[in-house]
Design a protein around this motif. Structure first.
Motif, PDB file in Angstrom:
ATOM      1  N   THR A  62      17.774  25.676  81.425  1.00 58.82           N
ATOM      2  CA  THR A  62      17.842  27.066  80.976  1.00 58.82           C
ATOM      3  C   THR A  62      17.542  28.046  82.108  1.00 58.82           C
ATOM      4  OG1 THR A  62      15.511  27.044  80.296  1.00 58.82           O
ATOM      5  CG2 THR A  62      17.148  26.421  78.645  1.00 58.82           C
ATOM      6  N   GLU A  63      17.305  27.559  83.311  1.00 59.02           N
ATOM      7  CA  GLU A  63      17.003  28.426  84.441  1.00 59.02           C
ATOM      8  C   GLU A  63      18.175  29.358  84.743  1.00 59.02           C
ATOM      9  OE1 GLU A  63      14.582  24.646  85.268  1.00 59.02           O
ATOM     10  OE2 GLU A  63      16.370  25.268  84.173  1.00 59.02           O
ATOM     11  N   LEU A  64      17.887  30.610  85.036  1.00 57.81           N
ATOM     12  CA  LEU A  64      18.939  31.581  85.305  1.00 57.81           C
ATOM     13  C   LEU A  64      19.624  31.328  86.636  1.00 57.81           C
ATOM     14  CD1 LEU A  64      17.301  34.889  84.014  1.00 57.81           C
ATOM     15  CD2 LEU A  64      18.662  33.195  82.779  1.00 57.81           C
ATOM     16  N   ALA A  65      19.003  30.555  87.516  1.00 60.03           N
ATOM     17  CA  ALA A  65      19.611  30.249  88.812  1.00 60.03           C
ATOM     18  C   ALA A  65      20.625  29.109  88.722  1.00 60.03           C
ATOM     19  CB  ALA A  65      18.530  29.888  89.829  1.00 60.03           C
ATOM     20  N   ALA A  66      20.802  28.542  87.533  1.00 56.87           N
ATOM     21  CA  ALA A  66      21.699  27.399  87.369  1.00 56.87           C
ATOM     22  C   ALA A  66      23.163  27.814  87.480  1.00 56.87           C
ATOM     23  CB  ALA A  66      21.454  26.729  86.018  1.00 56.87           C
ATOM     24  N   VAL A  67      23.995  26.856  87.846  1.00 59.12           N
ATOM     25  CA  VAL A  67      25.437  27.057  87.911  1.00 59.12           C
ATOM     26  C   VAL A  67      26.121  25.949  87.127  1.00 59.12           C
ATOM     27  CG1 VAL A  67      25.391  28.248  90.135  1.00 59.12           C
ATOM     28  CG2 VAL A  67      25.592  25.760  90.078  1.00 59.12           C
ATOM     29  N   ASP A  68      27.339  26.211  86.696  1.00 55.17           N
ATOM     30  CA  ASP A  68      28.122  25.241  85.937  1.00 55.17           C
ATOM     31  C   ASP A  68      29.240  24.666  86.793  1.00 55.17           C
ATOM     32  OD1 ASP A  68      26.553  25.786  83.749  1.00 55.17           O
ATOM     33  OD2 ASP A  68      28.017  27.115  82.775  1.00 55.17           O
ATOM     34  N   PHE A  69      29.359  23.347  86.766  1.00 48.39           N
ATOM     35  CA  PHE A  69      30.423  22.635  87.468  1.00 48.39           C
ATOM     36  C   PHE A  69      31.385  22.059  86.435  1.00 48.39           C
ATOM     37  CE2 PHE A  69      26.721  22.577  90.167  1.00 48.39           C
ATOM     38  CZ  PHE A  69      27.209  22.723  91.462  1.00 48.39           C
ATOM     39  N   GLU A  70      32.655  22.357  86.561  1.00 49.89           N
ATOM     40  CA  GLU A  70      33.679  21.875  85.629  1.00 49.89           C
ATOM     41  C   GLU A  70      34.169  20.486  86.044  1.00 49.89           C
ATOM     42  OE1 GLU A  70      34.944  23.466  82.963  1.00 49.89           O
ATOM     43  OE2 GLU A  70      34.053  25.458  83.189  1.00 49.89           O
ATOM     44  N   HIS A  71      34.295  19.578  85.054  1.00 47.78           N
ATOM     45  CA  HIS A  71      34.770  18.224  85.323  1.00 47.78           C
ATOM     46  C   HIS A  71      36.054  17.866  84.576  1.00 47.78           C
ATOM     47  CE1 HIS A  71      31.080  17.582  87.473  1.00 47.78           C
ATOM     48  NE2 HIS A  71      30.341  17.697  86.388  1.00 47.78           N
TER      49      HIS A  71
END
Length: 300
Positions: A62-71
Motif C-alpha cells: 500500500t506504499e505510495l512509492a510503489a509502481v505497477d509492472f504489467e505482465h
C-alpha cells in the motif's frame, strides 16, 4: 525474462454495479511516470470505500512509492480482461502480484444475458431504470457501470462473511476498485503461472472428496449471505495447492430479491454436482442440496 502466462479460460465475463463510466480510465498519460514500471501504484487514487476490507493483508503493498509492472493477460472475455501485474516498491523487497480485471468500454460490451441477473437490483432513479430496461445507449452505459462495482462488492461481501464465520475465504481478496478496473488477489505460483481451473483437475492429482467439501462449504456460505454465484461452473473455480477459489462474481444473484433466484441456484448446483459426481463423489442429491441452501438463505 517474462514467462508466457497461462490463461484461466476464455469464457464470457459478466460484469456489474452502482456507478457508470462512459470511458475507460487512462493511466499515466503525463510526464510524471515512474523511472521503472508501467505506472505508479493507483492505491491512493481509490477512496477508503473503494478499497478492500480492513485489516489489509500483510502481503498487500500500500506504499505510495510503489509502481505497477504489467505482465500481460491471464484471462480474456467478451467484456473484460484479467491482467497480471506486480505492485512493488523500487529498491526494497516489498512486492505483491495482483490481478487487474479491466472492463472494456461500452462499445464492446454484450448485454444479451444481463436482464435476469439484474432483477431485484433497481436503481433509485426511475429514469435510469427505464433506460436500462429499454437498452438505450445511456441504459447500456448504466448497466456496464454497475458490473465492475458489483464484482468488487461481491468479493467484499463473501470475504467478510467468511471472516465472520471464522473460515478461510474462498474468494480472492478484493484490493481496490478504480473506475472500471478491479484489483484483486492473484491466485497462482510466484513465477506467474495461474492456478488451475477445476475443469482441468485430474482425480489422481487432487483430493476430489476434499474439494467437494470445500465446494459445499462455499455454497453454504453464499446462501447464508443470501446469494448464489449465478454462473458457477468448473471453469470459474480455481484450485491452488489444494485450495478451492471461486472467481468471476459480478453476476451474483440475490436469492430473496431476484424472482429467478431459485433457478440460478439450481443451475449452479447442477453444474458443480455433475462435475464432482462424474469424478466419483457418491450420493449427491441435487434437489436436497438446493432445498438445504434455500433454507440457509431463509427462502421457503
Amino acid at each position: 525474462m517474462r514467462k508466457q502466462k497461462r490463461r484461466f479460460d476464455d469464457d464470457d465475463l459478466d460484469l456489474t454495479f452502482e456507478k457508470s463510466y462512459s470511458e475507460e480510465e487512462e493511466w499515466d498519460e503525463t510526464s510524471d511516470k515512474p523511472e521503472t514500471g508501467d505506472r505508479w501504484s493507483t492505491w491512493d487514487l481509490s477512496t477508503p470505500l473503494e478499497r478492500g476490507p480492513r485489516p489489509y493483508p500483510e502481503w498487500l503493498v500500500t506504499e505510495l512509492a510503489a509502481v505497477d509492472f504489467e505482465h500481460g493477460v491471464l484471462k480474456t472475455g467478451k467484456e473484460a480482461d484479467a491482467c497480471l501485474i506486480t505492485r512493488a516498491v523500487p529498491g526494497t523487497d516489498r512486492s505483491c502480484m495482483l490481478v487487474a480485471k479491466r472492463y472494456r468500454s461500452h462499445d464492446h460490451r454484450m448485454f444479451h444475458r444481463d436482464s435476469g441477473y439484474l432483477e431485484g437490483r433497481k436503481d433509485r432513479a426511475s429514469r435510469v431504470n427505464r433506460a436500462m430496461e429499454k437498452r438505450t445507449e445511456f441504459g447500456k452505459e448504466a448497466i456496464a457501470g454497475r458490473w465492475a462495482m458489483a464484482e468488487f462488492n461481491s468479493l467484499i461481501l463473501l470475504w467478510q462473511t467468511c471472516q465472520q464465520l471464522g473460515i478461510e475465504p474462498f474468494v480472492p481478496y478484493p484490493v481496490q476498485i478504480l473506475g472500471t478496473e478491479v484489483l484483486m488477489q492473484y491466485v497462482g505460483s510466484p513465477d506467474g503461472v495461474a492456478a488451475e481451473r477445476l475443469a482441468t483437475v485430474r482425480g489422481d492429482d487432487a483430493d476430489i472428496a476434499d474439494l467437494w467439501q470445500q465446494m459445499l462449504l462455499a455454497l453454504r456460505v453464499m446462501s447464508r449471505a443470501g446469494y448464489t454465484h449465478g454462473d458457477l461452473s468448473p471453469y470459474n473455480i480455481l484450485v491452488h495447492e489444494g485450495r478451492l477459489v471461486v472467481i468471476d462474481l459480478p453476476q451474483i444473484v440475490d436469492l430473496v430479491a431476484n424472482p429467478q433466484g431459485r433457478r440460478f441456484l439450481e443451475r449452479d448446483v447442477h453444474n458443480v454436482v455433475t462435475w464432482f459426481a462424474a469424478r466419483g463423489v457418491a450420493d449427491l442429491d441435487e434437489a436436497a442440496l438446493v432445498g438445504e441452501l434455500l433454507a440457509e438463505a431463509g427462502v421457503r
